[in-house]
Design an enzyme around this catalytic site. Structure first.
Site, PDB file in Angstrom:
ATOM      1  CB  SER A 252      -0.994  -0.010   1.151  1.00 34.68           C
ATOM      2  OG  SER A 252      -0.301   0.059   2.319  1.00 34.68           O
TER       3      SER A 252
ATOM      4  CE  LYS B 265      -3.307   1.209   5.121  1.00 28.84           C
ATOM      5  NZ  LYS B 265      -3.157   0.497   3.709  1.00 28.84           N
TER       6      LYS B 265
END
Length: 774
Positions: free
Chosen positions: A680, A723
């Site tokens: 990511s 996140k």
């Protein structure tokens, strides 16, 4: 006795559980490489080896410290190579020897020894003569008491003239313990050896006499039991003639009456009756009586047709679950769905759920609350470290000490056939030679089969279809695929900061205030204190450490109230360190200005989301890509992919097309002590490189996450909620996410999305346009 002492070097064969004396002739197998090499060396020279006993026979690869210092120099008389890479050798003991140093230890032990060769003895010495007579006399008495001594050994003792040989031959035939044999081998002085040998023979003789007494006593008991059996059989016959019933008969009748009430099927009833009939026919002193009694008691104690009345009021269940736990919406929704369907359909099978999440998020405690809400009895089975299939299915009755498995044990403990059974830590089972417990659970957790679960001990099918099974796990990776296929997985992500604050206010502080003997009026705190404890003293997905810190805070307050005679203590963010010590963690900080080559990424950890600062630096060189910060293989490959993407777009991005030849690129992710990995960070590293190569700054108020492909596509990632919360925590309101993660953002709670601006991208070019300033 004259002893000649000579020094020499000689190869060693280590022996396990064996001590060889001089004058002994015996054969044994040699299979270890260290011994085979020593044997080969001996056969190439004078065919002599030193036989040293190991201190620990179980040691497979002994070192010099594992061997005794004294051994026997022996001559190899014969050697036969066997098919299994071993050799069978016949050796003759020659003399004692003491190791004074190891010349080499590889590929075999080569030692320097002092060899002691005995040369006759002064038989005119009265003390020596007396010792020999005592030893021979004790040996003859010992030989009469036992059949262990072979006749030829007894005969040879009477003909031996050499006192040293006499002592060694008797020691080899009489002494049993390895340590005692070694002790005699180390006695170089003949008189001391004979004295010690005499003591050991007397001790062995005493042991033999005790063994004989025990044998006679046991024989008498057996005779008594046989007599008692005969008399009891006669008594039975007399009682039968008189119409009287003995105690076993009445006990069997009692068992029949109890079994009759269980409501078993006729087939299963007949199986139990067979065991009762066996009990009735056994003699009173038979050891099998206890085994059958235990089995029958297990059968009677099981809840074959006993149920608890389940609550199916959806509002009551909802209130109970909300009362005990904050959040955990998915789990609660699934239970309420079950209640709704259960109300419409009576014969609904119990669900088989698996709650997956990090430690401390409430998986075990929510299971207990579900049991309370549904009015089901609660039983917990810990599966962590389980490696024996019999722990699930039970042991067969034929084994000594056989018992049912944990499923049957849990049902007896629950006392109902429809309890809630928690299978705790299902991901931490393992397997070995005793079987695979995960495979045994397949039948238990399959709603199409578990209506007739057969425990090896009980041997009668038990209906588990009404049991509600809830399993807990920290990860799905270690759960075997067939077992996972039978579970309805509900993932419990870590709590957000807002959820932790609510949990602390509603549950943790009130609980710890009460447990530490405080009153609500004695401690004052506000929400800012809770947030500081969460941010600076705990870093976890759950609330376990948060509860520990709150408990520590309450203990310190209780201590202060007693020591300083205070009526109330106020906790603030300023004095929090006084009670909990220095801060354990620091809060993630926002980059304060637009910088070249520095980008804020977002990462997922088991403790929640984190912001990740990625730095890129360009310098003249030869096209080398340097990656630091303890990056994993996946992150390194993402960086290489980013370089290729930039090379393909160099002209459009306004970057020197030969940058990959003329410049070195260094990418660093701070906090290098912490390992980092995952795909990511691809968009983050690519953006940092473009910024560094084009000398254009990156917006400091933008955070990003996403995997990249060589074609420039941005692929979806996991841990979206964590996140976003990490970005929110440091004050970043603009978050770039892969377009395919839009559905994940839509499912988030409103308070998570509040004041946030999400930009969903399909390609890396969109990221560059948004994040890099012109």
């Amino acid at each position: 006795m004259m002893i000649a002492v000579t020094k020499r070097t000689i190869p060693v064969i280590p022996l396990r559980g064996l001590v060889v004396f001089p004058y002994m002739m015996l054969h044994f197998d040699v299979g270890r490489q260290i011994s085979l090499k020593a044997l080969e060396e001996a056969m190439n020279s004078d065919q002599q080896v030193l036989l040293l006993a190991q201190k620990d026979p179980k040691q497979e690869e002994p070192s010099p410290e594992d061997l005794y210092q004294y051994g026997t120099v022996a001559k190899i008389k014969q050697m036969l190579k066997l098919p299994s890479e071993t050799s069978r050798i016949l050796v003759e003991g020659l003399s004692r020897a003491k190791v004074i140093g190891y010349v080499s230890v590889d590929p075999y032990f080569l030692v320097e020894v002092e060899e002691y060769k005995e040369k006759g003895g002064n038989l005119d010495d009265p003390e020596l003569e007396a010792l020999i007579r005592n030893v021979v006399s004790a040996f003859e008495e010992y030989a009469r008491l036992t059949s262990r001594i072979p006749p030829d050994a007894i005969l040879s003792v009477t003909t031996i003239q050499n006192p040293g040989q006499l002592a060694d031959v008797i020691a080899a035939n009489v002494i049993v313990k390895l340590e005692d044999k070694q002790l005699l081998l180390e006695q170089v002085d003949l008189k001391e050896r004979l004295t010690k040998l005499y003591e050991l023979i007397l001790r062995e003789k005493e042991i033999i006499e005790i063994e004989r007494k025990i044998t006679i006593k046991v024989k008498k008991q057996i005779d008594k039991m046989q007599k008692e059996y005969y008399l009891r059989e006669q008594l039975k016959a007399i009682q039968s003639e008189l119409g009287e019933k003995d105690s076993l008969f009445s006990e069997a009748q009692e068992y029949r009456e109890q079994v009759q009430k269980l409501g078993l099927s006729n087939e299963n009833l007949q199986k139990v009756y067979k065991e009762i009939d066996r009990l009735e026919k056994l003699p009173p002193n038979s050891p099998e009586i206890g085994v059958i009694r235990t089995y029958l008691e297990w059968i009677i104690d099981l809840p074959w047709n006993v149920k608890s009345e389940e609550k199916i009021d959806i509002n009551v269940v909802k209130n109970v679950l909300d009362e005990d736990h904050y959040g955990l919406t998915k789990v609660k929704e699934r239970i309420l769905e079950y209640i709704a369907v259960r109300k419409l359909k009576n014969n609904l099978k119990g669900p088989i759920l698996c709650l997956v999440g990090p430690p401390g998020v409430g998986k075990t405690s929510i299971a207990k609350s579900i049991a309370r809400a549904l009015n089901r009895n609660y039983v917990r089975i810990s599966l962590g470290g389980l490696r024996d299939e019999a722990e699930i299915r039970g042991h067969r009755k034929t084994y000594v000490g056989a018992m049912p498995g944990r499923i049957i044990y849990a049902l007896r403990q629950a006392k109902t056939k429809n309890p809630l059974i928690l299978l705790d830590e299902i991901d931490k089972m393992s397997q070995d030679f005793r079987g695979d417990p995960a495979s045994a659970l397949l039948e238990v957790l399959d709603s199409e089969q578990n209506y007739a679960f057969r425990d090896h001990y009980v041997e009668i099918p038990f209906d588990l279809s009404e049991v509600m099974f809830i399993a807990t796990a920290n990860t799905l990776e270690t759960i075997p695929r067939p077992l996972l296929d039978r579970l309805e997985v509900i993932e419990i992500t870590g709590y957000t900061e807002e959820e932790k604050v609510e949990i602390a206010k509603r549950y943790l502080f009130p609980k710890q205030i009460e447990q530490n003997g405080l009153k609500k009026s004695q401690i004052r705190y506000d929400e800012a204190v809770i947030r500081d404890i969460i941010s600076f003293y705990t870093r976890e997905s759950g609330v376990r450490n948060l509860e520990r810190e709150i408990a520590r805070l309450c203990r310190r307050v209780a201590k202060e109230i007693l020591e300083e005679n205070k009526k109330m203590v106020r906790i603030t963010t300023r004095n929090l360190e006084k009670y909990l010590g220095v801060r354990k963690y620091r809060r993630d900080e926002l980059i304060e200005e637009d910088r070249i080559g520095i980008v804020t990424g977002l990462a997922w950890t088991p403790f929640g989301g984190e912001t990740l600062s990625v730095e890129a630096l360009v310098m003249p060189g030869s096209g080398k890509l340097e990656l630091t910060g303890q990056l994993g293989d996946v992150m390194k490959e993402s960086a290489k992919a980013a370089v290729s993407i930039i090379r393909a777009r160099a002209k459009e991005l306004g970057i020197d097309e030969n940058f990959y030849k003329e410049y070195d690129i260094h990418i660093h992710v701070p906090e290098g002590a912490i390992p980092k990995d995952g795909p990511s960070a691809g968009v983050t590293m690519a953006t940092a490189m473009v910024s560094a190569l084009s000398k254009k700054p990156v917006r400091h108020d933008v955070a990003m996450t996403g995997e990249i492909t060589l074609s420039g596509r941005v692929l979806p990632i996991g841990g979206v909620k964590e996140k976003i919360l990490a970005a929110k925590r440091v004050g970043i309101k603009n978050v770039i996410l892969p377009y395919e993660n839009k559905k994940d953002v839509d499912e988030l709670e409103d308070y998570v999305k509040k004041d946030m601006n999400f930009v969903f991208v399909k390609a890396i070019d969109e990221v560059f346009k948004i994040a890099i300033k012109e």
